[in-house]
Write a protein that holds these residues in place. Structure first.
Motif, mmCIF file in Angstrom:
data_model
loop_
_atom_site.group_PDB
_atom_site.id
_atom_site.type_symbol
_atom_site.label_atom_id
_atom_site.label_comp_id
_atom_site.label_asym_id
_atom_site.label_seq_id
_atom_site.Cartn_x
_atom_site.Cartn_y
_atom_site.Cartn_z
ATOM 1 N N HIS A 133 33.720 26.348 38.738
ATOM 2 C CA HIS A 133 34.835 26.512 37.797
ATOM 3 C C HIS A 133 35.036 27.950 37.318
ATOM 4 O O HIS A 133 34.093 28.719 37.205
ATOM 5 N N TYR A 134 36.299 28.222 37.040
ATOM 6 C CA TYR A 134 36.705 29.414 36.272
ATOM 7 C C TYR A 134 36.428 30.738 36.974
ATOM 8 O O TYR A 134 36.377 31.779 36.346
ATOM 9 N N GLU A 135 36.284 30.689 38.288
ATOM 10 C CA GLU A 135 36.197 31.936 39.040
ATOM 11 C C GLU A 135 37.416 32.032 39.947
ATOM 12 O O GLU A 135 37.977 31.012 40.360
ATOM 13 N N MET A 136 37.732 33.266 40.284
ATOM 14 C CA MET A 136 38.975 33.449 41.020
ATOM 15 C C MET A 136 38.839 34.655 41.938
ATOM 16 O O MET A 136 38.194 35.647 41.607
ATOM 17 N N VAL A 137 39.422 34.535 43.148
ATOM 18 C CA VAL A 137 39.491 35.673 44.069
ATOM 19 C C VAL A 137 40.969 36.019 44.204
ATOM 20 O O VAL A 137 41.793 35.109 44.394
ATOM 21 N N VAL A 138 41.285 37.290 44.067
ATOM 22 C CA VAL A 138 42.712 37.653 44.112
ATOM 23 C C VAL A 138 42.994 38.585 45.287
ATOM 24 O O VAL A 138 42.117 39.333 45.729
ATOM 25 N N ALA A 139 44.236 38.526 45.768
ATOM 26 C CA ALA A 139 44.652 39.437 46.839
ATOM 27 C C ALA A 139 44.824 40.843 46.263
ATOM 28 O O ALA A 139 45.099 41.007 45.072
ATOM 29 N N LYS A 140 44.618 41.822 47.134
ATOM 30 C CA LYS A 140 44.800 43.220 46.745
ATOM 31 C C LYS A 140 46.114 43.435 46.000
ATOM 32 O O LYS A 140 46.194 44.181 45.032
ATOM 33 N N GLY A 141 47.151 42.750 46.522
ATOM 34 C CA GLY A 141 48.498 42.925 45.987
ATOM 35 C C GLY A 141 48.639 42.533 44.526
ATOM 36 O O GLY A 141 49.622 42.885 43.881
ATOM 37 N N MET A 142 47.652 41.799 43.974
ATOM 38 C CA MET A 142 47.734 41.428 42.556
ATOM 39 C C MET A 142 47.394 42.608 41.660
ATOM 40 O O MET A 142 47.624 42.584 40.462
ATOM 41 N N LYS A 143 46.773 43.618 42.238
ATOM 42 C CA LYS A 143 46.390 44.825 41.496
ATOM 43 C C LYS A 143 45.537 44.488 40.263
ATOM 44 O O LYS A 143 45.756 44.973 39.166
ATOM 45 N N MET A 144 44.556 43.595 40.484
ATOM 46 C CA MET A 144 43.642 43.254 39.386
ATOM 47 C C MET A 144 42.256 43.800 39.703
ATOM 48 O O MET A 144 41.899 44.009 40.848
ATOM 49 N N LEU A 154 44.658 25.579 30.849
ATOM 50 C CA LEU A 154 43.888 25.438 29.621
ATOM 51 C C LEU A 154 42.687 26.368 29.566
ATOM 52 O O LEU A 154 41.988 26.423 28.580
ATOM 53 N N HIS A 155 42.422 27.088 30.666
ATOM 54 C CA HIS A 155 41.173 27.850 30.711
ATOM 55 C C HIS A 155 41.374 29.302 31.088
ATOM 56 O O HIS A 155 42.439 29.697 31.555
ATOM 57 N N GLU A 156 40.296 30.061 30.946
ATOM 58 C CA GLU A 156 40.316 31.471 31.293
ATOM 59 C C GLU A 156 39.566 31.645 32.613
ATOM 60 O O GLU A 156 38.513 31.044 32.819
ATOM 61 N N TYR A 157 40.132 32.460 33.499
ATOM 62 C CA TYR A 157 39.519 32.644 34.823
ATOM 63 C C TYR A 157 39.114 34.104 35.010
ATOM 64 O O TYR A 157 39.813 35.007 34.567
ATOM 65 N N THR A 158 37.979 34.313 35.674
ATOM 66 C CA THR A 158 37.467 35.659 35.878
ATOM 67 C C THR A 158 37.616 36.040 37.351
ATOM 68 O O THR A 158 37.281 35.243 38.230
ATOM 69 N N VAL A 159 38.113 37.248 37.590
ATOM 70 C CA VAL A 159 38.242 37.728 38.967
ATOM 71 C C VAL A 159 36.860 38.124 39.475
ATOM 72 O O VAL A 159 36.220 39.001 38.911
ATOM 73 N N VAL A 160 36.383 37.441 40.520
ATOM 74 C CA VAL A 160 35.052 37.764 41.048
ATOM 75 C C VAL A 160 35.132 38.471 42.403
ATOM 76 O O VAL A 160 34.172 39.072 42.862
ATOM 77 N N GLY A 161 36.299 38.393 43.050
ATOM 78 C CA GLY A 161 36.407 39.030 44.371
ATOM 79 C C GLY A 161 37.842 39.428 44.659
ATOM 80 O O GLY A 161 38.785 38.927 44.046
ATOM 81 N N ILE A 162 37.970 40.405 45.571
ATOM 82 C CA ILE A 162 39.296 40.856 45.998
ATOM 83 C C ILE A 162 39.409 40.565 47.495
ATOM 84 O O ILE A 162 38.524 40.938 48.269
ATOM 85 N N THR A 163 40.480 39.887 47.874
ATOM 86 C CA THR A 163 40.690 39.648 49.296
ATOM 87 C C THR A 163 41.834 40.532 49.795
ATOM 88 O O THR A 163 42.436 41.280 49.022
ATOM 89 N N GLY A 164 42.093 40.472 51.108
ATOM 90 C CA GLY A 164 43.085 41.385 51.712
ATOM 91 C C GLY A 164 44.508 41.017 51.387
ATOM 92 O O GLY A 164 44.799 40.498 50.324
ATOM 93 N N TYR A 176 42.978 32.832 44.723
ATOM 94 C CA TYR A 176 42.252 31.618 45.088
ATOM 95 C C TYR A 176 41.406 31.142 43.916
ATOM 96 O O TYR A 176 40.798 31.958 43.213
ATOM 97 N N VAL A 177 41.390 29.834 43.718
ATOM 98 C CA VAL A 177 40.428 29.230 42.789
ATOM 99 C C VAL A 177 39.853 27.996 43.486
ATOM 100 O O VAL A 177 40.390 27.559 44.498
#
Ligand SMILES: Nc1ncnc2c1ncn2[C@@H]1O[C@H](COP(=O)(O)OP(=O)(O)OP(=O)(O)O)[C@@H](O)[C@H]1O
Ligand SMILES: [Mg+2]
Lengths: 400, 230
Positions: A133-144, A154-164, A176-177
């Motif tokens: 739960h509550y982890e997230m991988v984002v694409a480079k394009g999200m600029k996070m 209802l929840h807070e998610y933490t960026v743990v990885g960056i994908t292409g 991704y979650v």
């Protein structure tokens, strides 16, 4: 001696300026081709990185990209058990728009089974999702940044990885979650909605005279369970064993009713023919219009430059030049202008295409085709000038 | 056709512009011959038909009637002889010099002369060599790489002469070559033409308004209302 080049050398300022103008125009034509290819590439990104053979979706839909598709998550077991299928994994998709630092942030949220496939294709920084739960991988394009937190549902998610570069079919960057989280975000109602539903169901049931209070209470609990259930996904993707027959597997799943097994080929058609066809036609139309404009401009330039040279042409005829010398001069100038303008457009696009907000894909076939078209346009455009030149009388060289 | 002794032969040459009521007879029944090496002046008031005569001989203005024979080639006999390659005759047998120098503005002095040689199938190396030689002999050695716009009127006219001479034509046709020049430059150009007639053994026809310019010419044709008296 090449007269075309001598003339250009003498009038180089004018020639360079017109070539730059035309070059900009051709650059736009090229970028439109690139945008179209980019649309194509974007539309197929998720299809391609998922590497599934079959996309099982809700019956009578073209889901999950083209329309809404909802199927129960547990159908994955049945699909996986089908002969020829080696893997089946549920996926959920949704487009989300939230405010982040006072700006709208739009992205495509993919929920995937941490034990299945369809997750981030690569991890460029950080790591893949590990916690349920509550982890997230984002694409480079999200600029996070790694470690950044955002609130979804209802929840807070933490960026743990960056994908292409993963984007949705409409070009939004993907995140991704875990599947359970995605289901929460997509289907779970907030507490008020649940309370309202419970009360409505309770009121309806207690109004039914045929139910005893005990039955009503039991029913109410069950219905509440169903309405609060989030075990729904948008698609289940499956991979086949090598040598398995796609059609047989599709037919089997079809027989279950309620589901539609879409092959990759069909999915490609849905994504490209259905979803981006209009955009493609529009871009195509614009390209044609711009090419026609280029043709008109080139004709006009060649024609006026021929008019400027009437006296020169008459003099050349007077001293006995063959027609091919004169035709060659005009045609070569036109082609040279086309080549230089094309070059300028090409360099321009090469320098800028990565900075476009949407993906630009430059295909060498497109570029070569455009080059051939530009050359053809230059040739045709020079005809008006050539026609004029051939009509010039050598006696016209006499006048002051 | 037998080798005649003339560079130019004109028989009953008539040129009528237009038709019906507006027809203008610019040249009426002209007959004359010019030998190689002869320097002929054509004098006459404005509108008398001098340019018409020159352009008919220069194969750029089709005669209405009569014959024109250039260096033994019958080119016009009641209109152009059919199938004749006028361009080829112009580039091989004729040289033109006009009042406005008619140089090609985007070519340098040297290139303006070279082009006349190159369209006669000379290699560009050979063309360059001959053009340079010619320009040097006309005192233009220091102006080889200048564009016409950077040349004085006299220099430009000398370049035009060099171009007309480049292919060593049998016939040189000059229409008021000195009109745009001051007296001194005009005299220089005329002296040059005289010298060339002798050296190159070319027939040279020079149209001019100015009687002072024609001393030393072999013959003078007076044109009046399209009629020639010599
Ligand atoms: N293309 C043409 N169409 C109709 N008439 C013409 C044309 N060219 C010349 N003419 C007429 O023919 C006559 C002779 O003209 P031409 O140009 O030969 O005279 P010119 O002796 O050279 O005069 P100038 O000294 O002014 O140059 C004139 O009446 C002129 O108006
Ligand atoms: Mg005249």
């Amino acid at each position: 001696m090449n007269l075309a080049i001598r003339d250009i050398r003498y009038h180089r300022g004018r020639f360079i300026l017109t070539s730059i103008g035309l070059g900009l125009l051709l650059g736009v034509v090229m970028s439109m081709g690139g945008i179209y290819r980019g649309l194509f590439a974007d539309a197929l990104t998720i299809l391609n990185i998922t590497k599934a053979d079959i996309w099982v979706v809700q019956q009578d839909t073209n889901g999950p990209f083209a329309e809404n598709s909802r199927i129960p998550e547990d159908i994955k077991y049945r699909i996986k058990a089908a002969p020829g299928v080696t893997e089946a994994s549920p996926l959920s998709f949704q487009t989300i728009q939230i405010d982040r630092m006072d700006k709208p942030l739009r992205f495509f949220l993919i929920g995937f089974d941490l034990n299945g496939f369809g997750g981030p294709p690569v991890i460029l920084a950080g790591r893949n999702i590990r916690q349920k739960h509550y982890e997230m991988v984002v694409a480079k394009g999200m600029k996070m940044e790694l470690g950044e937190k955002i609130r979804l549902g209802l929840h807070e998610y933490t960026v743990v990885g960056i994908t292409g570069k993963v984007v949705s079919s409409s070009g939004d960057p993907a995140a991704y979650v875990g599947l359970a989280d995605a289901q929460d975000i997509q289907f779970k109602k907030d507490n008020d909605a649940i309370r309202n539903d419970r009360e409505r169901i309770g009121a309806n049931l207690s109004g039914m005279q045929t139910l005893s209070p005990a039955q009503a209470k039991y029913l109410k609990q069950n219905i509440a369970g169903i309405t609060e259930s989030t075990h729904t996904v948008n698609t289940v993707v499956a991979r086949l064993a090598p040598g398995a027959n796609l059609h047989e597997v599709q037919e089997r799943i079809n027989r279950w009713n309620h589901f539609r097994p879409i092959s990759v080929e069909e999915q490609t058609t849905i994504l490209t023919k259905g979803m981006i066809e209009k955009a493609r036609m529009q871009l195509g139309l614009f390209r044609i219009i711009l090419l026609v404009i280029s043709a008109v401009i080139i004709s006009l330039i060649i024609y006026t430059s021929t008019l400027d040279k009437i006296k020169v042409i008459a003099t050349l005829k007077l001293i006995g030049s063959r027609n091919r010398v004169i035709v060659g001069m005009i045609l070569q100038q036109s082609l040279l202008m086309g080549i230089i303008a094309y070059g300028i457009g090409y360099i321009l696009i090469l320098l800028t295409y990565e900075k476009f907000p949407r993906r630009i894909v430059l295909e060498s076939f497109d570029l070569q085709l455009l080059f051939a078209i530009v050359m053809a346009i230059c040739m045709i455009a020079s005809l008006v000038g050539i026609r004029k030149a051939l009509k010039v009388e050598p006696a016209e060289a006499l006048g002051g | 056709m037998a080798n005649s002794m003339y560079a130019i032969e004109v028989e009953h040459l008539t040129k009528i512009y237009g038709k019906g009521e507006t027809a203008v007879t610019a040249i009426a029944d002209a007959t004359f011959q010019v030998k190689p090496g002869e320097l002929v002046a054509i004098l006459g008031p404005s509108g008398s038909g001098k340019t018409t005569l020159l352009t008919a001989i220069g194969l750029i203005n089709e005669p209405t009637h009569g014959k024109v024979i250039i260096a033994d080639a019958m080119v016009a006999d009641e209109g152009w002889v059919s199938g004749i390659d006028l361009k080829r005759l112009r580039r091989e047998k004729l040289g033109f010099i006009f009042q406005a120098h008619n140089l090609i503005p985007f070519l340098t002095a040297l290139e303006n002369v070279m082009i006349a040689l190159e369209i006669n199938q000379l290699s560009s190396r050979e063309a360059k060599r001959r053009a340079t030689e010619l320009l040097i002999s006309l005192n233009l050695g220091h102006r080889l790489n200048n564009y016409p716009s950077a040349l004085s009127g006299g220099e430009a006219q000398r370049v035009a002469i060099a171009r007309a001479l480049a292919n060593r034509p049998k016939v040189i046709l000059a229409d008021e070559p000195t009109a745009a020049l001051d007296t001194e430059n005009g005299k220089n150009v005329m002296d040059l033409l005289k010298k060339l007639a002798v050296e190159n053994h070319s027939a040279i026809l020079v149209v001019t308004h100015d009687r002072r310019m024609v001393e030393g010419f072999d013959r003078i044709f007076e044109v009046l209302d399209g009629r020639i008296a010599s």
